[in-house]
Scaffold this motif. Structure first.
Motif, PDB file in Angstrom:
ATOM      1  N   LYS A 286       1.011  -1.717  -2.154  1.00 40.01           N
ATOM      2  CA  LYS A 286       1.203  -0.216  -2.366  1.00 40.01           C
ATOM      3  C   LYS A 286       0.995   0.705  -1.346  1.00 40.01           C
ATOM      4  O   LYS A 286       1.864   1.509  -1.226  1.00 40.01           O
ATOM      5  CB  LYS A 286       0.382   0.147  -3.605  1.00 40.01           C
ATOM      6  N   ILE A 287      -0.084   0.248  -0.626  1.00 42.82           N
ATOM      7  CA  ILE A 287      -0.501   1.137   0.412  1.00 42.82           C
ATOM      8  C   ILE A 287       0.417   0.883   1.492  1.00 42.82           C
ATOM      9  O   ILE A 287       0.677   1.978   2.419  1.00 42.82           O
ATOM     10  CB  ILE A 287      -2.095   0.808   0.822  1.00 42.82           C
ATOM     11  N   ASN A 288       0.637  -0.088   2.177  1.00 43.66           N
ATOM     12  CA  ASN A 288       1.276  -0.590   3.236  1.00 43.66           C
ATOM     13  C   ASN A 288       2.753   0.014   3.059  1.00 43.66           C
ATOM     14  O   ASN A 288       3.623   0.332   4.314  1.00 43.66           O
ATOM     15  CB  ASN A 288       1.486  -2.048   3.879  1.00 43.66           C
ATOM     16  N   LYS A 289       3.348   0.273   2.262  1.00 37.41           N
ATOM     17  CA  LYS A 289       4.811   0.679   1.976  1.00 37.41           C
ATOM     18  C   LYS A 289       4.817   2.235   1.998  1.00 37.41           C
ATOM     19  O   LYS A 289       6.094   2.737   1.942  1.00 37.41           O
ATOM     20  CB  LYS A 289       5.358   0.368   0.479  1.00 37.41           C
ATOM     21  N   LEU A 290       3.782   2.706   2.215  1.00 36.92           N
ATOM     22  CA  LEU A 290       3.718   4.271   2.269  1.00 36.92           C
ATOM     23  C   LEU A 290       4.238   4.619   3.571  1.00 36.92           C
ATOM     24  O   LEU A 290       4.509   5.560   3.738  1.00 36.92           O
ATOM     25  CB  LEU A 290       2.266   4.726   1.846  1.00 36.92           C
ATOM     26  N   ASP A 292       5.847   3.418   7.744  1.00 36.37           N
ATOM     27  CA  ASP A 292       6.786   2.461   8.149  1.00 36.37           C
ATOM     28  C   ASP A 292       5.878   1.088   8.880  1.00 36.37           C
ATOM     29  O   ASP A 292       6.400   0.016   9.176  1.00 36.37           O
ATOM     30  CB  ASP A 292       7.365   3.206   9.429  1.00 36.37           C
ATOM     31  N   THR A 293       4.733   1.506   9.333  1.00 38.64           N
ATOM     32  CA  THR A 293       3.774   0.482   9.734  1.00 38.64           C
ATOM     33  C   THR A 293       2.683   0.333   8.956  1.00 38.64           C
ATOM     34  O   THR A 293       2.112   1.132   8.448  1.00 38.64           O
ATOM     35  CB  THR A 293       3.269   0.828  11.130  1.00 38.64           C
ATOM     36  N   PRO A 294       2.304  -0.919   8.669  1.00 34.73           N
ATOM     37  CA  PRO A 294       1.074  -1.542   7.618  1.00 34.73           C
ATOM     38  C   PRO A 294      -0.165  -0.778   8.028  1.00 34.73           C
ATOM     39  O   PRO A 294      -0.134  -0.860   9.457  1.00 34.73           O
ATOM     40  CB  PRO A 294       1.345  -3.014   7.734  1.00 34.73           C
ATOM     41  N   ILE A 295      -0.890  -0.287   7.320  1.00 34.09           N
ATOM     42  CA  ILE A 295      -1.995   0.109   7.798  1.00 34.09           C
ATOM     43  C   ILE A 295      -3.312  -0.088   7.267  1.00 34.09           C
ATOM     44  O   ILE A 295      -4.492  -0.224   7.934  1.00 34.09           O
ATOM     45  CB  ILE A 295      -1.890   1.753   7.322  1.00 34.09           C
ATOM     46  N   ALA A 296      -3.060  -1.042   6.340  1.00 36.07           N
ATOM     47  CA  ALA A 296      -4.263  -1.626   5.502  1.00 36.07           C
ATOM     48  C   ALA A 296      -4.601  -3.061   6.271  1.00 36.07           C
ATOM     49  O   ALA A 296      -3.617  -3.860   6.209  1.00 36.07           O
ATOM     50  CB  ALA A 296      -4.002  -1.920   4.010  1.00 36.07           C
ATOM     51  N   SER A 297      -5.736  -3.282   6.710  1.00 30.99           N
ATOM     52  CA  SER A 297      -6.110  -4.766   7.292  1.00 30.99           C
ATOM     53  C   SER A 297      -7.104  -5.533   6.602  1.00 30.99           C
ATOM     54  O   SER A 297      -7.156  -6.791   6.874  1.00 30.99           O
ATOM     55  CB  SER A 297      -6.366  -4.439   8.922  1.00 30.99           C
ATOM     56  N   SER A 298      -7.794  -5.041   5.923  1.00 30.02           N
ATOM     57  CA  SER A 298      -9.017  -5.761   5.345  1.00 30.02           C
ATOM     58  C   SER A 298      -9.084  -5.107   3.461  1.00 30.02           C
ATOM     59  O   SER A 298      -9.283  -4.217   3.636  1.00 30.02           O
ATOM     60  CB  SER A 298     -10.181  -5.672   6.135  1.00 30.02           C
ATOM     61  N   PHE A 299      -9.423  -6.265   3.029  1.00 28.61           N
ATOM     62  CA  PHE A 299      -9.759  -5.948   1.466  1.00 28.61           C
ATOM     63  C   PHE A 299     -10.952  -6.783   1.149  1.00 28.61           C
ATOM     64  O   PHE A 299     -10.753  -8.159   1.326  1.00 28.61           O
ATOM     65  CB  PHE A 299      -8.458  -6.235   0.674  1.00 28.61           C
ATOM     66  N   ASP A 348     -13.143  -2.543  -1.400  1.00 27.42           N
ATOM     67  CA  ASP A 348     -13.355  -1.830  -0.241  1.00 27.42           C
ATOM     68  C   ASP A 348     -12.128  -2.205   0.962  1.00 27.42           C
ATOM     69  O   ASP A 348     -11.867  -3.440   1.018  1.00 27.42           O
ATOM     70  CB  ASP A 348     -14.564  -2.173   0.679  1.00 27.42           C
ATOM     71  N   ILE A 349     -11.412  -1.048   1.208  1.00 30.06           N
ATOM     72  CA  ILE A 349     -10.208  -1.421   2.317  1.00 30.06           C
ATOM     73  C   ILE A 349     -10.129  -0.784   3.515  1.00 30.06           C
ATOM     74  O   ILE A 349     -10.838   0.533   3.508  1.00 30.06           O
ATOM     75  CB  ILE A 349      -8.850  -0.751   1.443  1.00 30.06           C
ATOM     76  N   ASP A 350     -10.046  -1.350   4.434  1.00 34.48           N
ATOM     77  CA  ASP A 350     -10.087  -0.943   6.084  1.00 34.48           C
ATOM     78  C   ASP A 350      -8.750  -0.372   6.299  1.00 34.48           C
ATOM     79  O   ASP A 350      -7.666  -1.332   6.178  1.00 34.48           O
ATOM     80  CB  ASP A 350     -10.544  -1.748   6.936  1.00 34.48           C
ATOM     81  N   CYS A 351      -8.501   0.691   6.827  1.00 33.18           N
ATOM     82  CA  CYS A 351      -7.158   1.393   7.155  1.00 33.18           C
ATOM     83  C   CYS A 351      -6.954   1.980   8.610  1.00 33.18           C
ATOM     84  O   CYS A 351      -7.910   2.618   8.786  1.00 33.18           O
ATOM     85  CB  CYS A 351      -6.525   2.367   5.994  1.00 33.18           C
ATOM     86  N   ASP A 352      -6.043   1.519   9.211  1.00 35.70           N
ATOM     87  CA  ASP A 352      -6.031   2.077  10.686  1.00 35.70           C
ATOM     88  C   ASP A 352      -4.877   3.077  10.838  1.00 35.70           C
ATOM     89  O   ASP A 352      -3.680   2.756  10.589  1.00 35.70           O
ATOM     90  CB  ASP A 352      -5.639   0.941  11.653  1.00 35.70           C
TER      91      ASP A 352
END
Length: 422
Positions: A286-290, A292-299, A348-352
């Motif tokens: 859901k988050i990465n499709k928001l 063009d580039t995936p932003i979520a790296s850790s869950f 807990d989610i890490d986003c760049d």
């Protein structure tokens, strides 16, 4: 052949020796073994006398029987004595060393056996006319005193034996709703940590999904009978104040050391990892499709605050039990989704956000807007701690944005900002 003179001192040696041995054993046991440093001579001396007493009984009875082969009374009574001595000897082997803590019933039976042997010896002495000299009279006094003190000792030890009796763990586990088998592996006295006994247990249960649950657990019981618990919260919160009456009653038992494994037993479910991965993958998608580039790296799942986790565990366990689900007392079938929904677990989610281009807004606000624009039920109910990192004017910023979803609808709570200059 001259009749063998009966010696009541040798015939009754085992009874006072076992009394002495049990006194030494009790002191050593109650001290957790420390008293053995001082009492070891008495301990081994009493064991030596026990060995010697067994030799005397068989030797004296056999000699008396062989010296009076024509005396029918002696032959019959000596045979009875030998039979009783043999039974008593095997009792000693089975329960070695006989003591009132570990094998009180066997000790009582053996004491009765040797008391009967001594009483028969007294009767034999009288019948043979050997009870007229001073030594024989002293032997009578010794025999009666030994039997008297043996009876008093056994009666006194009864209360101590009851106190030291191993608890019926099978009944205790069943009363909690545990349907499996509990076995006592070992036990030992504990003095330094607390004054009581530690019981090492194994619990095995065949669960409804085919899983065989096997847990090793310890019961720590104070000498006054109290079951101890090492459960505490780092925050210092009294968990029971956060529970309703049913949950509190269940938790009061479950927090005991022998049952504390139930608080994490849901992790034994074979599909737990699959369930957690499904939630993580769905959220990541859901988050990465928001963008063009995936932003979520850790869950990863967290327990913040920890008391919420246990409140959710207890609530679901009580609910399961009320529905008739007693797999591992109701604590087994607890799902990750339920724990998230009841704020027992956070995701807990890490986003760049470094590569996000946001016009007239910060990357964080852009992320929030896009998440809030998603339709209802896009996320499972729960708390999502979204940790965002990005650069702004040469400053590396980290912001944690708590995203709370209730009934499928989400909202952001106040951000937690941390700044680090390069």
């Amino acid at each position: 052949m001259k009749p063998y003179k009966i010696n009541l001192f040798r015939l009754g040696l085992l009874l006072p020796t076992y009394l002495v041995f049990n006194v030494v054993y009790a002191i050593t046991y109650d001290s957790g073994g420390f008293a053995f440093i001082i009492l070891w001579p008495a301990f081994f001396f009493s064991l030596a006398l026990i060995f010697l007493g067994n030799i005397f009984i068989f030797r004296d009875i056999s000699k008396l029987k062989s010296s009076l082969e024509d005396n029918e009374f002696i032959q019959k009574t000596s045979t009875i004595q030998l039979v009783l001595a043999t039974i008593g000897f095997f009792m000693q082997i089975i329960g070695f060393p006989l003591n009132y803590i570990d094998n009180y019933p066997v000790l009582v039976c053996a004491s009765i056996m040797y008391s009967i042997i001594l009483l028969i010896g007294i009767y034999q002495t009288i019948k043979l006319g050997q009870g007229k000299d001073i030594l024989a009279i002293l032997g009578f006094v010794f025999a009666f005193m030994v039997i008297l003190y043996t009876c008093l000792g056994l009666i006194t030890a009864t209360s101590s034996s009851i106190k030291n009796t191993t608890p019926n763990f099978a009944e205790e586990f069943q009363s909690l709703g545990l349907k499996g088998k509990v076995e006592l592996v070992d036990k030992h006295r504990e003095i330094e940590m607390f004054n009581g006994t530690v019981y090492n247990l194994t619990y095995t249960e065949n669960l409804s999904d085919g899983t065989i649950l096997k847990k090793y657990t310890d019961a720590k019981i104070h000498k006054d009978g109290e079951h101890l618990s090492n459960f505490f919260l780092p925050s210092g919160t009294d968990l029971e104040t956060l529970l309703n009456d049913k949950e509190k009653a269940l938790f009061h038992t479950v927090k005991q050391d022998e049952f504390s494994f139930l608080l994490d037993v849901y992790k034994e479910r074979p599909n737990l990892q699959q369930e957690e991965d499904s939630i993580k993958n769905t959220t990541a998608d859901k988050i990465n499709k928001l963008f063009d580039t995936p932003i979520a790296s850790s869950f990863k799942f967290g327990k913040y605050p920890i008391e919420n986790y246990y409140v959710a565990i207890m609530a679901q366990a009580v609910s399961n039990r009320e529905k008739g689900d007693f797999d591992a007392a109701g604590f087994y079938n607890i799902t990750t989704k339920y724990l998230m929904k009841n704020k027992g677990l956070t995701l807990d989610i890490d986003c760049d956000l470094s590569n996000i281009k946001a016009e007239n807004a910060s990357p964080v606000e852009t992320l929030k807007e896009k998440i809030l624009s998603l339709p209802k039920n896009s996320f499972s109910d729960g708390i999502y701690n979204i940790s965002c990192s990005y650069d702004e004017n040469g400053i590396k910023k980290k912001v944690t944005c708590p995203f709370v979803v209730e009934d499928g609808v989400g909202h952001f709570e106040e951000d937690k900002l941390q700044e680090d200059k390069n």
